[in-house]
Design a protein around this motif. Structure first.
Motif, short mmCIF file in Angstrom:
data_model
loop_
_atom_site.label_atom_id
_atom_site.label_comp_id
_atom_site.label_asym_id
_atom_site.label_seq_id
_atom_site.Cartn_x
_atom_site.Cartn_y
_atom_site.Cartn_z
N PHE A 175 0.80 -1.38 -0.16
CA PHE A 175 0.37 0.04 -0.03
C PHE A 175 1.17 1.26 0.53
N ILE A 176 2.26 1.50 0.43
CA ILE A 176 3.56 2.13 0.40
C ILE A 176 3.83 1.12 -1.24
N PRO A 177 3.60 2.53 -2.67
CA PRO A 177 4.86 2.26 -3.17
C PRO A 177 5.77 2.30 -3.63
N GLY A 178 6.43 0.78 -4.50
CA GLY A 178 7.82 0.45 -4.74
C GLY A 178 7.91 -0.73 -4.71
N SER A 179 9.06 -1.38 -3.71
CA SER A 179 8.99 -2.93 -4.41
C SER A 179 8.57 -3.80 -3.59
N GLU A 180 7.37 -3.21 -2.50
CA GLU A 180 6.74 -4.47 -2.19
C GLU A 180 5.98 -4.60 -3.39
N HIS A 181 5.20 -3.58 -4.31
CA HIS A 181 4.35 -3.75 -5.52
C HIS A 181 4.95 -5.02 -6.17
N ILE A 182 6.18 -5.18 -6.24
CA ILE A 182 7.17 -5.78 -6.94
C ILE A 182 6.70 -7.53 -5.96
N ALA A 183 6.95 -6.90 -5.72
CA ALA A 183 7.50 -8.64 -4.77
C ALA A 183 6.51 -8.85 -4.82
N LEU A 184 5.13 -8.24 -4.48
CA LEU A 184 3.73 -8.87 -4.64
C LEU A 184 2.86 -9.31 -6.30
N LYS A 185 3.44 -8.06 -7.07
CA LYS A 185 3.25 -9.05 -8.66
C LYS A 185 3.64 -10.19 -8.77
N ARG A 186 4.75 -11.19 -8.45
CA ARG A 186 5.23 -11.90 -8.18
C ARG A 186 4.92 -13.03 -7.76
N LYS A 187 4.62 -12.17 -6.54
CA LYS A 187 3.92 -14.06 -5.56
C LYS A 187 2.55 -14.76 -6.37
#
Lengths: 439, 238
Positions: A175-187
């Protein structure tokens, strides 16, 4: 002098070693940070904005647009690149490329005539009206705090910060943009079978419809990939809000075999190691998850000492967004608590442009801030289908109660019938606002 | 071409002395009215015939480009007579719009660039369109409006395209129309000056479509009028 990252790390290690045998002060003095003043003093009022998200970038542009040379605007942001949280769910669903979300800070600063400083804020001294950063300090006449949100993992793990870090690493919230989004997309893309859980944070949280839109986009990817698995949405609320019918119809009609919506599921405990969530609606084991803890005002608001600890958000004048604790500080975007205002990108843009900037510009001109503000609107599209692309929308109109000095909802427009036309509007909505913020 | 504020006021003054108002009740300048005079050009259908009020379908939006080859405008024949209206810009400037032209005073034209965030009709799709009477927008519930489906601003063409709902603060700029026995002409634009920002923010798109910014800013000598549904196959309604 150019200092490489390796040099900095070496210097850091060296200073730490020295620190252990001498004093912590010498270690601090060796840190690769600047302590001098940034920028010469300004002859006109200086407004320093900390946080370059939707609200901060909007404030910087529109203050310059409003006041021109009569104001000196400085935007401080720690990130190297702007990544938009709005539309990121659509990106998670594979419906846009990443470059749709990415923007630079330099072009608008140069075009609209404000300073951009790429630095991390390390302290805010409101008594001295000074912001300290890794690049040096700067004094302000007015400060706009636009720090977005922070995750309140303490609500789940208390003081166990290691467990919080583990949870954030293994099951990032994004919910805070950046690396977490990329990680979630891979998941999402790597998920093959089993149970995927999405935890909806308790209100108020960033972008009320976002968890439901995200669920639809995850379900779209699962459907596209032919996954034999479940997506369980654990919602602390008793029903989906807003656009409940639109989301409910999409889940049922498009993802009936995939999505299971569980209302009244308030999180009691999270075990990221055993992969179990205990809620008021039962316990849920999962194979993978998007675990979203409660949200609070961003870290810088806490650093400035302007957060109401009971609510976790900043108390502000609901028309001017001026802090109730410090008239020299305004709070823009999600950290501000205004009754009836959702914490959405559109709302941040709207209340910053129509209320905060107008009020602050009036103050700088020596005029009444209340008569300068105008009522905002808020438009939130949600993509619920990926093939074909289809969206739903809510549009809230506000008016201003001049007597009570507060905004109030005037009209709520909702279209719960998903359509391709609204999907097209979703992209146009975003493009137009990116254009406004970044030129 | 950029016009300064001083130029605008000068244009208003010239318009007054030249009797710009004599045929159609052209707006008189009030508090520095934002009137910009552009070359008078005839409105023509694609078949070369001049546009006349009686040749327009009622409540069907038409598109033409004026004053620049890249700036779209709507031409609409409304159901009822439309009289002059005073309008206010967010800046505080006030101006008077002429109302409809033609014998029945029903034909109006506005720049079709949303004053909120500048969405405009393009060949591939249009987020701006007109909602005829009793064909209400499912979102706002409004009819007889020009509505933008990016951020849901609605404008009332009967009142000089004044914003009646949504985030837009300024009316759509009006195209000053003149009618004589040969047909309808456009001869100026009245309202918020949005062309500079439009050319700036859509530089990339306009370069792609017209080859260069300079070409996109060429003034037209004739305006071809087509129905919006012929101009684009994808009218976005909301």
């Amino acid at each position: 002098m150019n200092t490489s990252r390796r040099d900095l790390l070496k210097a850091g290690v060296g200073s730490l070693f020295i620190a252990t045998i001498s004093s912590p002060i010498s270690a601090f003095s060796m840190m690769p940070m600047h302590s001098g003043r940034m920028l010469p003093p300004s002859k006109v009022p200086r407004v320093v904005i900390v946080g370059g998200g939707w609200a901060g970038v909007t404030a910087a542009k529109h203050l310059k647009k409003e006041l021109g040379d009569k104001v000196d605007v400085v935007l401080i942001e720690k990130r190297k690149i702007f990544m938009s949280c709005p539309i990121s769910n659509v990106w998670l669903g594979g419906l846009v490329e990443m470059d749709f979300l990415l923007h630079d800070f330099q072009t608008p600063a140069s075009k609209y005539g404000y300073h951009f400083i790429n630095a991390t804020v390390t302290g805010i001294n409101r008594h001295k009206r000074r912001v300290m950063t890794t690049e040096g300090y700067i004094n302000y006449d007015y400060l706009i705090l636009a720090p977005g949100i922070r995750y309140n993992y303490e609500a789940w793990f208390g003081k166990d910060r290691d467990l919080a870090r583990l949870c954030a690493t293994k099951f990032p919230s994004a919910f805070i943009p950046g690396s977490e989004h990329i990680a979630l997309k891979r998941k999402i893309e790597n998920f093959e079978e089993g149970t995927f859980v999405l935890v909806v944070p308790p209100p108020p949280h960033r972008c009320p419809p976002a968890p439901y839109e995200r669920a639809a986009m995850i379900a779209h990817v699962f459907k596209k990939n032919g996954i034999k698995g479940k997506l369980i949405i654990l919602d602390p609320k008793k029903e989906i809000k807003p656009k409940g019918k639109g989301f409910g119809d999409a889940y049922k009609q498009l993802y009936g075999d995939i999505v299971e919506y569980v209302p009244n599921a308030k999180v009691k405990a999270v075990d990221p190691v055993k992969r179990v969530i205990k809620t008021t609606a039962g316990d849920f084991k999962f194979d993978d998850a998007n675990l979203n803890p409660p949200h609070q005002a961003g870290d810088l608001a806490w650093l400035a000492g302007l957060v109401n600890k009971k609510t976790g958000w900043c108390d502000v004048d609901p028309l001017t967004l001026q802090s109730k604790l410090d008239p020299r500080v305004f709070v823009a975007g999600d950290s501000a608590s205004v009754k009836g205002f959702p914490k959405s990108g559109d709302m941040a843009h709207n209340h910053t442009q129509n209320m905060l900037v107008k009020a602050l510009a009036a103050i700088i001109r020596g005029k009444d801030p209340y008569s300068a503000v105008s009522a905002p609107t808020n438009t939130c599209y949600s993509m619920v289908n990926g093939k074909p692309k289809e969206a739903i929308v809510i549009n809230v109109l506000y008016s201003i109660d001049r007597k009570k000095k507060a905004p109030k909802k005037k009209k709520v427009n909702v279209v719960n019938k998903r359509s391709s036309q609204l999907a097209e509007s979703t992209f146009e909505w975003a493009k137009a606002l990116y254009r406004d913020m970044f030129g | 071409m950029g016009l300064s504020r001083r130029d605008l006021i000068r244009v208003c003054a010239i318009g007054g002395t030249l009797g710009l108002t004599k045929n159609v009740g052209i707006p008189f300048p009030v508090q520095g009215s934002p009137l910009r005079k552009f070359p008078r050009v005839p409105l023509m259908f694609a078949n070369g015939k001049p546009v006349k009020p009686q040749s327009l379908k009622v409540e069907v939006p038409y598109v033409f480009f004026y004053p620049y080859r890249s700036t779209p405008c709507f031409l609409i024949k409304l159901r009822e007579r439309v009289g002059p209206v005073s309008l206010r810009l967010e800046s505080g400037d006030i101006y008077k719009w002429q109302g409809g032209i033609g014998k029945e005073k029903t034909v109006v034209a506005f720049v079709a660039i949303c004053t909120h965030q500048l969405s405009y009709p393009r060949r591939d799709k249009s987020f701006l369109s007109y909602y005829p009477k009793e064909k209400k927008s499912p979102l706002t519930g409004k009819d007889e409006v020009i509505q933008c489906c990016a951020h849901m601003s609605a404008f009332d063409p009967k009142s000089g395209a004044k914003p009646v709902e949504g985030p837009a603060k300024d009316p759509l700029p009006a195209v000053i129309l003149h009618e004589d026995t040969n047909g309808i002409y456009a001869e100026g634009v009245l309202g918020k000056d949005i062309f500079g920002e439009f050319f700036d923010l859509y530089r990339r798109e306009l370069r792609r479509e017209f080859g260069s910014s300079k070409k996109a800013k060429e003034l037209v000598s004739q305006a071809t009028v087509v129905e919006l549904s012929d101009f684009t196959g994808n009218i976005i309604k909301c």
